[in-house]
Design a protein around this motif. Structure first.
Motif, PDB file in Angstrom:
ATOM      1  N   ALA A 193       0.827  -1.210   0.000  1.00  0.00           N
ATOM      2  CA  ALA A 193       0.000   0.000   0.000  1.00  0.00           C
ATOM      3  C   ALA A 193       0.865   1.265   0.000  1.00  0.00           C
ATOM      4  O   ALA A 193       0.335   2.380   0.086  1.00  0.00           O
ATOM      5  CB  ALA A 193      -0.927   0.000   1.203  1.00  0.00           C
ATOM      6  N   ASP A 194       2.179   1.075  -0.070  1.00  0.00           N
ATOM      7  CA  ASP A 194       3.128   2.189  -0.226  1.00  0.00           C
ATOM      8  C   ASP A 194       3.146   3.119   0.995  1.00  0.00           C
ATOM      9  O   ASP A 194       3.092   4.335   0.859  1.00  0.00           O
ATOM     10  CB  ASP A 194       2.812   2.993  -1.495  1.00  0.00           C
ATOM     11  N   PHE A 195       3.213   2.531   2.187  1.00  0.00           N
ATOM     12  CA  PHE A 195       3.429   3.376   3.363  1.00  0.00           C
ATOM     13  C   PHE A 195       4.147   2.574   4.447  1.00  0.00           C
ATOM     14  O   PHE A 195       4.118   1.343   4.473  1.00  0.00           O
ATOM     15  CB  PHE A 195       2.105   3.931   3.899  1.00  0.00           C
ATOM     16  N   ILE A 196       4.826   3.312   5.302  1.00  0.00           N
ATOM     17  CA  ILE A 196       5.514   2.723   6.451  1.00  0.00           C
ATOM     18  C   ILE A 196       4.634   2.957   7.672  1.00  0.00           C
ATOM     19  O   ILE A 196       4.329   4.103   8.013  1.00  0.00           O
ATOM     20  CB  ILE A 196       6.899   3.350   6.663  1.00  0.00           C
ATOM     21  N   PRO A 197       4.180   1.904   8.336  1.00  0.00           N
ATOM     22  CA  PRO A 197       3.223   2.088   9.439  1.00  0.00           C
ATOM     23  C   PRO A 197       3.868   2.721  10.671  1.00  0.00           C
ATOM     24  O   PRO A 197       5.047   2.483  10.973  1.00  0.00           O
ATOM     25  CB  PRO A 197       2.768   0.658   9.741  1.00  0.00           C
ATOM     26  N   LYS A 198       3.082   3.501  11.354  1.00  0.00           N
ATOM     27  CA  LYS A 198       3.502   4.053  12.645  1.00  0.00           C
ATOM     28  C   LYS A 198       3.074   3.063  13.728  1.00  0.00           C
ATOM     29  O   LYS A 198       1.886   2.739  13.833  1.00  0.00           O
ATOM     30  CB  LYS A 198       2.847   5.415  12.879  1.00  0.00           C
ATOM     31  N   VAL A 199       4.025   2.608  14.499  1.00  0.00           N
ATOM     32  CA  VAL A 199       3.729   1.631  15.550  1.00  0.00           C
ATOM     33  C   VAL A 199       3.708   2.349  16.895  1.00  0.00           C
ATOM     34  O   VAL A 199       4.712   2.879  17.354  1.00  0.00           O
ATOM     35  CB  VAL A 199       4.772   0.503  15.561  1.00  0.00           C
ATOM     36  N   ALA A 200       2.535   2.377  17.502  1.00  0.00           N
ATOM     37  CA  ALA A 200       2.375   3.062  18.784  1.00  0.00           C
ATOM     38  C   ALA A 200       2.934   2.217  19.926  1.00  0.00           C
ATOM     39  O   ALA A 200       3.597   2.739  20.829  1.00  0.00           O
ATOM     40  CB  ALA A 200       0.900   3.369  19.038  1.00  0.00           C
ATOM     41  N   CYS A 201       2.640   0.924  19.904  1.00  0.00           N
ATOM     42  CA  CYS A 201       3.105   0.035  20.966  1.00  0.00           C
ATOM     43  C   CYS A 201       2.927  -1.409  20.531  1.00  0.00           C
ATOM     44  O   CYS A 201       2.304  -1.695  19.509  1.00  0.00           O
ATOM     45  CB  CYS A 201       2.350   0.293  22.277  1.00  0.00           C
ATOM     46  N   LYS A 202       3.480  -2.311  21.323  1.00  0.00           N
ATOM     47  CA  LYS A 202       3.374  -3.739  21.035  1.00  0.00           C
ATOM     48  C   LYS A 202       2.773  -4.448  22.240  1.00  0.00           C
ATOM     49  O   LYS A 202       2.939  -4.023  23.375  1.00  0.00           O
ATOM     50  CB  LYS A 202       4.743  -4.319  20.692  1.00  0.00           C
ATOM     51  N   SER A 203       2.059  -5.534  21.946  1.00  0.00           N
ATOM     52  CA  SER A 203       1.373  -6.280  22.997  1.00  0.00           C
ATOM     53  C   SER A 203       1.870  -7.709  23.048  1.00  0.00           C
ATOM     54  O   SER A 203       2.191  -8.304  22.019  1.00  0.00           O
ATOM     55  CB  SER A 203      -0.140  -6.289  22.754  1.00  0.00           C
ATOM     56  N   ALA A 204       1.896  -8.261  24.249  1.00  0.00           N
ATOM     57  CA  ALA A 204       2.277  -9.661  24.422  1.00  0.00           C
ATOM     58  C   ALA A 204       1.061 -10.567  24.420  1.00  0.00           C
ATOM     59  O   ALA A 204       1.169 -11.749  24.117  1.00  0.00           O
ATOM     60  CB  ALA A 204       3.061  -9.834  25.721  1.00  0.00           C
ATOM     61  N   THR A 205      -0.125 -10.010  24.727  1.00  0.00           N
ATOM     62  CA  THR A 205      -1.339 -10.824  24.810  1.00  0.00           C
ATOM     63  C   THR A 205      -2.510 -10.090  24.172  1.00  0.00           C
ATOM     64  O   THR A 205      -2.479  -8.877  23.959  1.00  0.00           O
ATOM     65  CB  THR A 205      -1.701 -11.141  26.273  1.00  0.00           C
TER      66      THR A 205
END
Length: 306
Positions: free
Chosen positions: A214-226
């Motif tokens: 889709a021609d974009f680099i996503p912004k990652v706010a945070c990551k989850s373990a569960t």
């Protein structure tokens, strides 16, 4: 030494009555007395002191009972395992799970347990990233694993057992909550909440591949373990998330969070089972047969592919 003589001794030692012990063993009292006599001669000790009214163990008899009874219990267990191995009913089938098999597992557990009540299902939880390595090291017999898309690569035998369309989890008051479906390109400006790559590497690769198309680099706010922590973060408005649309899983979503289907030919979340073809456990083919017979929901009925 005849094992049946030891069994006769243990029964008599517990009953302290030759008549009752003989009845329990379904033999004549004279036969029981002869077996005990032969056992005493082989051991060279007297095991019981008998009078007209009482029977009691000698010190030698008490020691023999304390020592031989656990051994007989172990022998009985060994004999039982040998018999069940030939009939295809080993006691335990170990299942490796990753914790979100909500739709498929309750159905197959109920069905399999009804058909094979002598087989106990033992559940062990592993991160998806460790599932194949755990199977390689024989930590379970059949494993459940998940993947996004239409292709699944595994070093083991595998069977897809559940398939649902993927969708976005949106926080309260998001402008897209009234949409029927969304394309990944619609989400270019969003911040994403992702499952930790170390726990679910294939899902991470699938997501970044779609963003790249889709021609974009996503912004990652945070990551989850569960899954639970992901819901909390979405509810707090930290970003949007992507999950498989398992109906049971969706019923666990907190009020205010919205699930909108993702469009695309490979926008599917899947659950597959994996097993080692060299594992001789006779219950493995039985489990595979029953889970393969479970009717799965048709993903094509959930949303037209665009």
């Amino acid at each position: 030494m005849d094992i049946s003589f030891l069994r006769a001794f243990i029964t008599t030692a517990h009953r302290l009555n030759f008549t009752e012990a003989a009845k329990q063993l379904f033999i004549a009292q004279s036969v029981l007395s002869r077996q005990i006599s032969v056992l005493e001669k082989e051991l060279g000790v007297q095991l019981f002191i008998r009078s007209n009214r009482t029977v009691r163990l000698t010190p030698a008899g008490l020691v023999l009972l304390q020592e031989v009874e656990p051994l007989m219990d172990k022998l009985n267990d060994v004999f039982a395992k040998s018999r069940t191995a030939n009939t295809g009913f080993q006691k335990v089938l170990r299942l490796g799970c990753f914790g979100v098999e909500y739709s498929i597992l309750p159905v197959i557990i109920k069905k399999f347990s009804a058909l094979y009540p002598n087989i106990r299902l033992d559940f062990r939880i592993f991160p998806i990233a460790e599932m194949e390595n755990a199977l390689k090291h024989d930590e379970f017999d059949i494993g459940f694993t998940g993947f996004f898309g239409n292709e699944f690569n595994s070093n083991f035998m595998h069977l897809v057992v559940s398939r649902h369309r993927v969708g976005f989890l949106l926080p309260p008051n998001h402008p897209y909550t009234d949409r029927q479906c969304l394309n990944i390109a619609d989400m270019k400006q969003e911040s994403f909440i992702l499952i930790d790559k170390n726990r679910y590497p294939q899902a991470s690769e699938w997501f970044y591949k779609h963003c790249e198309k889709a021609d974009f680099i996503p912004k990652v706010a945070c990551k989850s373990a569960t899954f639970d922590t992901m819901l909390w973060q979405v509810k707090a408005g930290l970003g949007v998330a992507i999950i498989g649309g398992d109906p049971v899983l969706l019923r666990m979503i907190r009020p205010g969070i919205h699930f909108i289907f993702m469009s695309g030919k490979d926008a599917y979340g899947n659950i597959a089972i994996i097993w080692n073809k060299n594992n001789p456990h006779p219950a493995i083919p039985l489990f595979i047969k029953e889970i393969d017979a479970v009717k799965l929901p048709s993903p094509s009925n959930l949303l037209p592919v665009s």
